[in-house]
Design a protein around this motif. Structure first.
Motif, PDB file in Angstrom:
ATOM      1  N   GLY A  73      -5.573 -20.311   1.477  1.00 37.98           N
ATOM      2  CA  GLY A  73      -6.523 -20.739   0.469  1.00 37.98           C
ATOM      3  C   GLY A  73      -6.582 -19.783  -0.711  1.00 37.98           C
ATOM      4  N   LEU A  74      -7.561 -20.044  -1.592  1.00 35.19           N
ATOM      5  CA  LEU A  74      -7.686 -19.250  -2.802  1.00 35.19           C
ATOM      6  C   LEU A  74      -8.064 -17.789  -2.542  1.00 35.19           C
ATOM      7  CD1 LEU A  74      -9.285 -21.765  -5.299  1.00 35.19           C
ATOM      8  CD2 LEU A  74      -6.978 -20.851  -5.285  1.00 35.19           C
ATOM      9  N   PRO A  75      -8.926 -17.466  -1.569  1.00 30.21           N
ATOM     10  CA  PRO A  75      -9.218 -16.044  -1.327  1.00 30.21           C
ATOM     11  C   PRO A  75      -7.975 -15.258  -0.912  1.00 30.21           C
ATOM     12  CG  PRO A  75     -10.888 -17.407  -0.295  1.00 30.21           C
ATOM     13  CD  PRO A  75      -9.810 -18.328  -0.779  1.00 30.21           C
ATOM     14  N   ALA A  76      -7.149 -15.853  -0.072  1.00 28.68           N
ATOM     15  CA  ALA A  76      -5.927 -15.162   0.341  1.00 28.68           C
ATOM     16  C   ALA A  76      -4.952 -15.048  -0.809  1.00 28.68           C
ATOM     17  CB  ALA A  76      -5.282 -15.899   1.516  1.00 28.68           C
ATOM     18  N   LEU A  77      -4.895 -16.059  -1.669  1.00 24.88           N
ATOM     19  CA  LEU A  77      -4.028 -16.005  -2.831  1.00 24.88           C
ATOM     20  C   LEU A  77      -4.488 -14.914  -3.800  1.00 24.88           C
ATOM     21  CD1 LEU A  77      -1.577 -17.387  -4.116  1.00 24.88           C
ATOM     22  CD2 LEU A  77      -3.171 -18.834  -5.360  1.00 24.88           C
ATOM     23  N   GLY A  78      -5.805 -14.730  -3.925  1.00 22.90           N
ATOM     24  CA  GLY A  78      -6.331 -13.648  -4.758  1.00 22.90           C
ATOM     25  C   GLY A  78      -5.946 -12.285  -4.212  1.00 22.90           C
ATOM     26  N   GLY A  79      -6.030 -12.122  -2.908  1.00 24.29           N
ATOM     27  CA  GLY A  79      -5.607 -10.860  -2.297  1.00 24.29           C
ATOM     28  C   GLY A  79      -4.128 -10.611  -2.464  1.00 24.29           C
ATOM     29  N   LEU A  80      -3.331 -11.665  -2.359  1.00 23.56           N
ATOM     30  CA  LEU A  80      -1.893 -11.544  -2.549  1.00 23.56           C
ATOM     31  C   LEU A  80      -1.563 -11.146  -3.983  1.00 23.56           C
ATOM     32  CD1 LEU A  80       0.821 -11.940  -1.092  1.00 23.56           C
ATOM     33  CD2 LEU A  80       0.765 -14.306  -1.843  1.00 23.56           C
ATOM     34  N   ALA A  81      -2.278 -11.733  -4.939  1.00 25.11           N
ATOM     35  CA  ALA A  81      -2.055 -11.383  -6.340  1.00 25.11           C
ATOM     36  C   ALA A  81      -2.454  -9.931  -6.605  1.00 25.11           C
ATOM     37  CB  ALA A  81      -2.841 -12.328  -7.244  1.00 25.11           C
ATOM     38  N   ALA A  82      -3.554  -9.483  -6.015  1.00 20.81           N
ATOM     39  CA  ALA A  82      -3.982  -8.097  -6.189  1.00 20.81           C
ATOM     40  C   ALA A  82      -2.966  -7.132  -5.581  1.00 20.81           C
ATOM     41  CB  ALA A  82      -5.353  -7.886  -5.555  1.00 20.81           C
ATOM     42  N   ALA A  83      -2.441  -7.464  -4.419  1.00 18.46           N
ATOM     43  CA  ALA A  83      -1.438  -6.600  -3.793  1.00 18.46           C
ATOM     44  C   ALA A  83      -0.165  -6.547  -4.631  1.00 18.46           C
ATOM     45  CB  ALA A  83      -1.127  -7.106  -2.386  1.00 18.46           C
ATOM     46  N   CYS A  84       0.217  -7.671  -5.217  1.00 16.25           N
ATOM     47  CA  CYS A  84       1.401  -7.678  -6.087  1.00 16.25           C
ATOM     48  C   CYS A  84       1.166  -6.820  -7.326  1.00 16.25           C
ATOM     49  CB  CYS A  84       1.744  -9.106  -6.499  1.00 16.25           C
ATOM     50  SG  CYS A  84       2.443 -10.081  -5.158  1.00 16.25           S
ATOM     51  N   ALA A  85      -0.036  -6.911  -7.904  1.00 15.66           N
ATOM     52  CA  ALA A  85      -0.340  -6.114  -9.094  1.00 15.66           C
ATOM     53  C   ALA A  85      -0.308  -4.623  -8.773  1.00 15.66           C
ATOM     54  CB  ALA A  85      -1.709  -6.515  -9.652  1.00 15.66           C
ATOM     55  N   VAL A  86      -0.841  -4.245  -7.626  1.00 12.72           N
ATOM     56  CA  VAL A  86      -0.803  -2.831  -7.225  1.00 12.72           C
ATOM     57  C   VAL A  86       0.632  -2.388  -6.994  1.00 12.72           C
ATOM     58  CG1 VAL A  86      -1.437  -1.228  -5.373  1.00 12.72           C
ATOM     59  CG2 VAL A  86      -3.140  -2.789  -6.300  1.00 12.72           C
ATOM     60  N   GLY A  87       1.443  -3.227  -6.398  1.00 13.15           N
ATOM     61  CA  GLY A  87       2.846  -2.879  -6.176  1.00 13.15           C
ATOM     62  C   GLY A  87       3.594  -2.669  -7.472  1.00 13.15           C
ATOM     63  N   VAL A  88       3.344  -3.523  -8.453  1.00 10.97           N
ATOM     64  CA  VAL A  88       3.988  -3.358  -9.754  1.00 10.97           C
ATOM     65  C   VAL A  88       3.486  -2.078 -10.420  1.00 10.97           C
ATOM     66  CG1 VAL A  88       4.136  -4.339 -12.081  1.00 10.97           C
ATOM     67  CG2 VAL A  88       4.487  -5.794 -10.083  1.00 10.97           C
ATOM     68  N   TRP A  89       2.186  -1.828 -10.328  1.00 13.30           N
ATOM     69  CA  TRP A  89       1.622  -0.630 -10.950  1.00 13.30           C
ATOM     70  C   TRP A  89       2.200   0.640 -10.329  1.00 13.30           C
ATOM     71  CZ3 TRP A  89      -0.976   0.396 -15.204  1.00 13.30           C
ATOM     72  CH2 TRP A  89      -1.536   1.661 -15.345  1.00 13.30           C
ATOM     73  N   VAL A  90       2.267   0.689  -9.012  1.00  9.36           N
ATOM     74  CA  VAL A  90       2.825   1.875  -8.341  1.00  9.36           C
ATOM     75  C   VAL A  90       4.309   1.997  -8.632  1.00  9.36           C
ATOM     76  CG1 VAL A  90       3.321   2.868  -6.060  1.00  9.36           C
ATOM     77  CG2 VAL A  90       1.057   1.973  -6.554  1.00  9.36           C
TER      78      VAL A  90
END
Length: 129
Positions: A73-90
């Protein structure tokens, strides 16, 4: 104690008698099962009609809906997007204790790296030893 053993024995005898007498399948139930099976078989034998543009759009929307359900669902998709953003940032701006990937690949003009070669295998091999 003897009373419970007698009650248990009587119950076991009832269950044994029930297991010994088979219950016949009702005629109307057998007929309904066979009719359903024949209808399902006939539906599988008929070739599927060609899909028009609307039905393909519906299938695509269904695939996205299925993907969203599989992800959670959308909450899990939000967490996935946040994890991707952190991965790109790191990856782009690593912390001080991680080596800079740009320097390891050779995109840096900095001479602060004490390696003569920017080969990743060589760099990692030297760090392990």
């Amino acid at each position: 104690m003897a009373d419970t053993e007698k009650a248990n024995q009587a119950l076991d005898d009832l269950f044994a008698a029930a297991r010994e007498t088979p219950v016949p399948l009702p005629k109307h139930l057998a007929t309904a099962i066979m009719n359903d099976a024949l209808v399902a078989r006939a539906e599988n034998l008929v070739p599927a009609p060609k899909q028009n543009r609307q039905s393909r759009t519906r299938l695509r929307a269904g695939a996205w809906r299925q993907l969203m359900i599989a992800i959670g669902g959308l909450p899990a998709l939000g967490g996935l997007a946040a994890a991707c953003a952190v991965g790109v940032w790191v990856g782009l701006a690593p912390p001080s204790f991680l080596p800079d990937p740009a320097q390891l690949v050779g995109y840096s003009n900095s001479t602060s790296v004490p390696y003569t070669s920017y080969d990743l295998a060589v760099v990692l091999g030297e760090e392990v030893q």
